[in-house]
Write a protein that holds these residues in place. Structure first.
Motif, short mmCIF file in Angstrom:
data_model
loop_
_atom_site.label_atom_id
_atom_site.label_comp_id
_atom_site.label_asym_id
_atom_site.label_seq_id
_atom_site.Cartn_x
_atom_site.Cartn_y
_atom_site.Cartn_z
N LEU A 30 1.44 -13.40 -8.94
CA LEU A 30 2.58 -14.84 -9.19
C LEU A 30 3.42 -14.28 -8.69
N ALA A 31 4.39 -13.39 -8.19
CA ALA A 31 5.81 -12.84 -7.29
C ALA A 31 5.29 -13.00 -6.09
N GLY A 32 4.07 -12.21 -5.86
CA GLY A 32 3.53 -11.77 -4.09
C GLY A 32 2.87 -13.58 -3.79
N LEU A 33 2.84 -14.04 -4.14
CA LEU A 33 2.36 -15.62 -4.13
C LEU A 33 3.48 -16.50 -4.07
N THR A 34 4.54 -16.38 -5.00
CA THR A 34 5.81 -17.20 -4.63
C THR A 34 6.21 -16.64 -3.36
N VAL A 35 6.48 -15.45 -3.75
CA VAL A 35 7.13 -15.46 -2.27
C VAL A 35 6.59 -15.18 -0.95
N GLY A 36 5.08 -15.12 -0.70
CA GLY A 36 4.33 -15.58 0.21
C GLY A 36 4.52 -16.87 0.50
N LEU A 37 4.85 -17.79 -0.12
CA LEU A 37 5.08 -18.85 0.03
C LEU A 37 6.31 -18.94 0.83
N THR A 38 7.19 -18.61 0.15
CA THR A 38 8.73 -18.27 0.96
C THR A 38 8.58 -18.09 2.38
N THR A 39 8.00 -16.83 2.31
CA THR A 39 7.83 -15.64 3.21
C THR A 39 7.09 -16.71 4.78
N VAL A 190 18.79 -29.00 0.21
CA VAL A 190 20.20 -29.25 -0.25
C VAL A 190 19.43 -29.35 -1.17
N MET A 191 19.40 -30.85 -1.73
CA MET A 191 18.86 -31.58 -3.23
C MET A 191 17.62 -30.09 -4.17
N LEU A 192 17.10 -29.78 -3.45
CA LEU A 192 16.40 -28.80 -4.21
C LEU A 192 16.86 -27.61 -4.80
N MET A 193 17.66 -26.76 -3.81
CA MET A 193 18.19 -25.41 -3.96
C MET A 193 19.69 -26.49 -5.50
N LEU A 194 20.29 -26.86 -5.11
CA LEU A 194 21.12 -27.44 -6.36
C LEU A 194 20.09 -27.96 -7.67
N TRP A 216 12.17 -25.55 -11.22
CA TRP A 216 12.51 -24.21 -10.28
C TRP A 216 10.99 -23.80 -9.47
N THR A 217 10.51 -23.86 -9.76
CA THR A 217 8.47 -24.13 -8.62
C THR A 217 9.02 -24.55 -7.69
N VAL A 218 9.44 -25.69 -8.02
CA VAL A 218 9.15 -26.31 -6.77
C VAL A 218 10.38 -25.66 -5.57
N ALA A 219 11.56 -25.93 -6.66
CA ALA A 219 12.52 -25.78 -6.02
C ALA A 219 12.71 -23.88 -5.21
N THR A 220 11.43 -23.16 -5.98
CA THR A 220 11.73 -21.82 -4.95
C THR A 220 10.53 -22.27 -3.71
N MET A 221 10.20 -22.75 -3.68
CA MET A 221 8.39 -23.36 -2.55
C MET A 221 8.65 -24.49 -1.68
N ARG A 222 10.66 -24.17 -1.68
CA ARG A 222 10.94 -25.49 -0.85
C ARG A 222 10.88 -26.02 0.56
N LEU A 383 12.02 -26.26 10.64
CA LEU A 383 12.71 -25.00 10.30
C LEU A 383 13.97 -24.34 10.71
N ALA A 384 14.70 -25.51 11.23
CA ALA A 384 15.92 -25.45 11.55
C ALA A 384 16.91 -25.91 10.68
N ALA A 385 16.08 -26.60 10.11
CA ALA A 385 17.11 -27.51 8.56
C ALA A 385 16.38 -25.92 7.97
N VAL A 386 15.41 -25.41 7.81
CA VAL A 386 15.25 -24.11 7.44
C VAL A 386 16.05 -22.96 7.26
N ILE A 387 16.60 -22.60 8.62
CA ILE A 387 17.61 -21.72 8.61
C ILE A 387 18.79 -22.45 8.34
N ILE A 388 19.43 -23.34 8.72
CA ILE A 388 20.45 -23.75 8.34
C ILE A 388 21.47 -23.51 6.73
#
Length: 591
Positions: A30-39, A190-194, A216-222, A383-388
């Motif tokens: 579960l953790a590997g899938l979540t981190v993979g979608l972020t990576t 920003v909205m999902l992070m908040l 939390w799941t949706v915000a983590t995979m934002r 991609l620029a929005a993700v980096i900022i």
């Protein structure tokens, strides 16, 4: 037995693999899938920061999961490309892929040698103000460097000052589609992070807890969700012949070939650059990048080890990072280190072992094998929005006020590092370390001498406490303790704390290991100079109540204990004298 322990110290996987069970496997997957979608989206974005084709971000993102599973000592840390390492890589190689891969090999060799020689202590020479100055400057540089992609501008220089000038000068040339899409992506992230940071308590009803987990799941995979949504939008417009977005474009499909990194390079005009010339061109970056990679990863590992109550081996962490960079260079990776954001996601998802990194690496490999054609339509604005959003939390403006309150001179290396990093990142770090060294040498050469009037009751209390230590046979070890004149009262209190520890039968006490003693109370201690012991106890009770330390009547207790022991010694001496006198009387009567 000793050989088994030695093998486990070099291969930490042997310490947890025999105990592996189905529950651990479920949570690791579960953790590997979540981190993979972020990576995946972050790796694509960080390759842009490094000035490399986007596939190089994915090339750098999968080797760390396999190597760290074997050699890592933290269950939470994930190795891969980060914003800071990408910026450092760009500052050294200037976006040249072959040189970036060779840089990874050389950095890995340096890190592995440092681990084998136990040279991790060298990281102590990079002080806190230097680290903060560098991270703040890097965040500003990386964040502003993505503004041109939000605006859809072309032909912007890479030097920071020129980048700022030309970005503002070319604002009239901004593309409306990129601006709208970039702003929408930023707002959504920003909205999902908040939303993630304001989920509420865990005491809510069942349906509310389910909603919180969903958010939390949706915000983590934002990051992944935003990039996918933006790609669908770009593909839709492109399918109808409207090219309104700046997209990533064609990328290399398939897995990278496993081959040694190139030791020479060829310029556009056909000139061959030798290995020695490449290394010479790396310059000071060849020293800065390995150090910063180690510093970032070990700081993350220590933070999460403390949070989750386990221990790490710093030198083993150095070895894991070094081997990852060495092996990564054989699959066209650029230098990597621990990622704070992805490590936090890994920890919050409930990972049990480093094996979660294998799942993350598998997702990256699947993306390389099957999804590369879809990356063609990823808008650069997304991609620029993700980096900022990733680097914005690194700008810690509160640290300036903190250093101003505690020690104003620390602002000098902070400012030197911060400002010089806009010129060249590696020069900023070197300049900050040099300034910290100058301040250290100046303080040693010109020590401050202050004459104080100390309450004699404090001196007498210390004498009583030291007598108590001597009676109990406690050995004091003062490791790296620095007591300044204005902190004399706090020193007395540290002695008192050591006395408290004797109640737990501590044979040896080390002040170096009592980290809570070096709290903000240290710089406030000058307020206590003229206070009596009872006043100091009152202040400490107010500050330390949350940590459940009790100092009530300890000084008086120690006095009574000394008096009691002294009385026992006097009674013992009197009894000895009485016994001797009786013995002499008996001898006389016998004669």
């Amino acid at each position: 037995m000793s050989e088994s322990l030695t093998l486990k110290s070099w291969l930490p996987i042997l310490s947890w693999l025999p105990k592996y069970n189905l529950k651990w496997l479920r949570m690791d997957v579960l953790a590997g899938l979540t981190v993979g979608l972020t990576t995946v989206p972050q790796a694509l974005a960080y390759a842009e920061v490094a000035g490399l084709p986007v596939q190089y971000g994915l090339y750098s993102a999968f080797m760390g999961g396999f190597i760290y599973t074997l050699l890592g000592t933290s269950k939470d840390v994930t190795l891969g490309p980060t914003a800071i390492m990408s910026l450092l890589c760009f500052s050294v190689v200037g976006g040249q892929p072959h040189r970036a891969v060779l840089l990874s090999l050389l950095c890995g060799l340096i890190q592995a040698v440092m681990a084998l020689l136990r040279l991790g202590f060298l990281l102590d020479f990079i002080s806190y103000p230097v680290i903060k100055g560098f991270t703040c400057s890097a965040a500003v540089t990386i964040g502003f460097g993505q503004v041109k992609n939000i605006l859809g501008l072309q032909g912007i220089p890479q030097a920071f000052v020129l980048e700022v000038y030309y970005t503002f000068a070319k604002i009239p040339e901004a593309r409306v589609g990129d601006v709208v899409l970039g702003v929408l992506c930023l707002a959504l992230l920003v909205m999902l992070m908040l939303m993630k940071t304001n989920l509420g308590s865990d005491d809510a009803p069942t349906y509310s807890r389910f909603a919180q987990k969903l958010v939390w799941t949706v915000a983590t995979m934002r990051n992944a969700l935003v990039v996918v949504a933006a790609s669908i939008v770009a593909f839709s417009w492109d399918a109808y012949g409207h090219h309104v977005f700046t997209i990533t474009g064609k990328t290399s499909q398939g897995l990278p070939a496993f081959s040694p990194p190139p030791t020479s390079d060829t310029t556009d005009n056909g000139t061959v650059v030798t290995f020695g010339e490449i290394v010479e061109g790396f310059g000071g970056g060849l020293a800065v990048i390995p150090f910063m990679g180690l510093l970032e990863s070990i700081a993350i590992a220590k933070a999460f080890a403390s949070q989750n109550n386990y221990r790490i081996d710093a030198n083993q962490e150095l070895l894991a990072i070094g081997v990852t960079n060495i092996m990564g260079s054989f699959v066209s990776a650029y230098p990597v280190t621990g990622s704070f954001g992805r490590t936090a996601v890994n920890s919050q998802t409930g990972v049990y072992t480093p094996a979660g990194g294998i799942v993350t690496s598998a997702i990256v490999l699947l993306s390389l094998a099957y999804l590369m054609p879809a990356f063609y339509y990823i808008p650069k604005a997304s991609l620029a929005a993700v980096i900022i959003c990733a680097v914005a939390p690194m700008v810690d403006y509160r640290v300036v006020a903190k250093m101003w309150r505690i020690r104003k001179l620390d602002l000098l290396p902070f400012a030197v590092t911060f400002l010089m990093s806009f010129w060249q990142v590696q020069y900023g770090i070197i300049g900050g370390v040099a300034m910290s060294g100058v301040l250290l040498l100046y303080n040693m050469a010109r020590p401050r001498v202050k004459v104080l009037v100390i309450d004699y009751t404090i001196i007498s209390e210390i004498r009583d406490l030291l007598s108590q230590f001597k009676l109990r046979g406690v050995c004091l070890v003062f490791a790296r303790l620095q007591v300044q004149p204005f902190a004399f009262c706090l020193f007395c209190l540290r002695i008192q704390l050591l006395y408290n520890m004797t109640k737990y039968n501590c044979e040896t006490v080390s002040l170096f290991h009592l980290s809570f003693l070096f709290s903000p109370l240290f710089w406030r201690s000058y307020l206590l100079l003229s206070c009596r012991v009872s006043d100091i106890q009152t202040v400490l009770r107010l500050h330390c109540r949350s940590q459940k330390f009790s100092f009530m009547n300890e000084m008086n207790t120690s006095k009574l204990e000394v008096m009691r022991l002294q009385k026992q010694q006097c009674n013992k001496k009197a009894n000895d004298v009485s016994d001797l006198k009786q013995g002499s009387d008996k001898t006389t009567s016998t004669n």
